[in-house]
Design a protein around this motif. Structure first.
Motif, short mmCIF file in Angstrom:
data_model
loop_
_atom_site.label_atom_id
_atom_site.label_comp_id
_atom_site.label_asym_id
_atom_site.label_seq_id
_atom_site.Cartn_x
_atom_site.Cartn_y
_atom_site.Cartn_z
N HIS A 81 0.84 -1.19 0.00
CA HIS A 81 0.00 0.00 0.00
C HIS A 81 0.88 1.24 0.00
CE1 HIS A 81 -3.84 -2.12 1.03
NE2 HIS A 81 -2.95 -3.06 1.32
N SER A 82 0.70 2.08 -1.00
CA SER A 82 1.55 3.26 -1.14
C SER A 82 1.37 4.25 0.01
CB SER A 82 1.26 3.95 -2.47
OG SER A 82 -0.09 4.38 -2.53
N THR A 83 0.15 4.35 0.56
CA THR A 83 -0.11 5.34 1.60
C THR A 83 0.56 5.01 2.93
OG1 THR A 83 -2.19 4.26 2.17
CG2 THR A 83 -2.30 6.10 0.62
N ILE A 84 1.07 3.79 3.09
CA ILE A 84 1.75 3.42 4.34
C ILE A 84 3.19 2.99 4.06
CG2 ILE A 84 -0.30 2.90 5.71
CD1 ILE A 84 0.05 -0.06 5.01
N GLY A 85 3.77 3.58 3.00
CA GLY A 85 5.18 3.35 2.74
C GLY A 85 5.51 2.06 2.01
N TYR A 86 4.60 1.61 1.17
CA TYR A 86 4.79 0.39 0.36
C TYR A 86 5.10 -0.83 1.21
CZ TYR A 86 4.47 3.47 -3.59
OH TYR A 86 4.01 4.39 -4.50
N ILE A 87 4.31 -0.98 2.28
CA ILE A 87 4.34 -2.19 3.08
C ILE A 87 2.90 -2.70 3.16
CG2 ILE A 87 6.38 -1.54 4.43
CD1 ILE A 87 4.52 -0.77 6.74
N THR A 88 2.72 -3.88 3.72
CA THR A 88 1.36 -4.41 3.85
C THR A 88 0.71 -3.88 5.12
OG1 THR A 88 2.00 -6.35 5.14
CG2 THR A 88 2.12 -6.57 2.74
N PRO A 89 -0.63 -3.89 5.19
CA PRO A 89 -1.29 -3.49 6.43
C PRO A 89 -0.85 -4.34 7.62
CG PRO A 89 -2.86 -3.46 4.65
CD PRO A 89 -1.61 -4.08 4.11
N TYR A 90 -0.62 -5.62 7.39
CA TYR A 90 -0.15 -6.49 8.47
C TYR A 90 1.20 -6.00 8.99
CZ TYR A 90 1.52 -10.54 11.00
OH TYR A 90 2.03 -11.38 11.97
N GLN A 91 2.12 -5.67 8.09
CA GLN A 91 3.43 -5.17 8.52
C GLN A 91 3.29 -3.85 9.28
OE1 GLN A 91 5.04 -5.20 4.55
NE2 GLN A 91 6.48 -6.84 5.04
N ALA A 92 2.40 -2.99 8.83
CA ALA A 92 2.18 -1.71 9.52
C ALA A 92 1.64 -1.94 10.92
CB ALA A 92 1.21 -0.85 8.71
N ARG A 93 0.73 -2.90 11.05
CA ARG A 93 0.17 -3.20 12.37
C ARG A 93 1.23 -3.75 13.31
NH1 ARG A 93 -4.18 -7.59 14.17
NH2 ARG A 93 -4.80 -6.60 16.10
N VAL A 94 2.06 -4.65 12.81
CA VAL A 94 3.13 -5.22 13.63
C VAL A 94 4.08 -4.12 14.10
CG1 VAL A 94 5.18 -6.70 13.57
CG2 VAL A 94 3.00 -7.54 12.67
N ARG A 95 4.45 -3.21 13.19
CA ARG A 95 5.34 -2.10 13.56
C ARG A 95 4.71 -1.22 14.63
NH1 ARG A 95 7.99 0.16 7.93
NH2 ARG A 95 9.06 -1.78 7.36
N CYS A 96 3.42 -0.95 14.48
CA CYS A 96 2.72 -0.11 15.44
C CYS A 96 2.72 -0.77 16.82
CB CYS A 96 1.30 0.15 14.97
SG CYS A 96 0.34 1.17 16.10
N HIS A 97 2.42 -2.05 16.87
CA HIS A 97 2.39 -2.76 18.15
C HIS A 97 3.78 -2.84 18.78
CE1 HIS A 97 -1.77 -3.94 18.61
NE2 HIS A 97 -1.81 -4.14 17.31
N GLN A 98 4.80 -2.97 17.94
CA GLN A 98 6.17 -3.00 18.48
C GLN A 98 6.50 -1.67 19.14
OE1 GLN A 98 8.40 -4.08 14.97
NE2 GLN A 98 8.29 -6.28 15.44
N ARG A 99 6.09 -0.57 18.48
CA ARG A 99 6.34 0.76 19.06
C ARG A 99 5.58 0.94 20.37
NH1 ARG A 99 4.76 3.55 14.15
NH2 ARG A 99 6.12 2.58 12.65
N LEU A 100 4.34 0.44 20.40
CA LEU A 100 3.54 0.56 21.62
C LEU A 100 4.14 -0.26 22.75
CD1 LEU A 100 -0.09 0.40 20.16
CD2 LEU A 100 1.09 2.41 21.06
N ASP A 101 4.64 -1.45 22.42
CA ASP A 101 5.27 -2.29 23.45
C ASP A 101 6.51 -1.62 24.01
OD1 ASP A 101 3.32 -4.22 23.15
OD2 ASP A 101 4.54 -5.52 21.85
N LEU A 102 7.29 -0.97 23.14
CA LEU A 102 8.50 -0.30 23.60
C LEU A 102 8.17 0.90 24.49
CD1 LEU A 102 10.68 -0.35 20.34
CD2 LEU A 102 11.03 -1.69 22.42
N ALA A 103 7.07 1.57 24.18
CA ALA A 103 6.68 2.75 24.96
C ALA A 103 6.10 2.38 26.32
CB ALA A 103 5.65 3.57 24.16
N ALA A 104 5.62 1.18 26.46
CA ALA A 104 4.95 0.78 27.72
C ALA A 104 5.91 0.45 28.83
CB ALA A 104 4.07 -0.44 27.46
#
Length: 104
Positions: A81-104
């Protein structure tokens, strides 16, 4: 019934809304004057139609299964998907959760 929906040209008419109610369908509409409200949904459905086609399935269950499979397997896990940096929605979700885990 479907033919009646197609024949009603005014999607905001009382007749159209009444028929949607009879069919247990919830109407969705964007804000007045905000043409981009439904842009993401319109784009999604255009891709869906282009990639799985408009073939009439044997049953509604078959159609739902085909759409679910396409979303779960292809759209979310393979299609870039071009709007999320040419990655898949699944990859975007994993990255988001990784960032949230690091922030917690």
């Amino acid at each position: 019934m479907l033919q009646r929906l197609v024949e009603l040209a005014q999607y905001t008419s009382n007749q159209f809304r009444a028929l949607l109610g009879e069919l247990d369908i919830r109407q969705s509409a964007g804000r007045t004057g905000a043409c981009f409200d439904n842009a993401a949904a319109e784009s999604f459905f255009a891709v869906l139609k282009a990639e799985i086609g408009t073939t009439v399935r044997e049953t509604r269950a078959h159609a739902r299964q085909d759409v679910f499979r396409w979303i779960a397997e292809h759209y979310n896990r393979e299609r870039l998907h071009s709007t999320i940096g040419y990655i898949t929605p699944y990859q975007a979700r994993v990255r988001c959760h990784q960032r949230l885990d690091l922030a917690a």
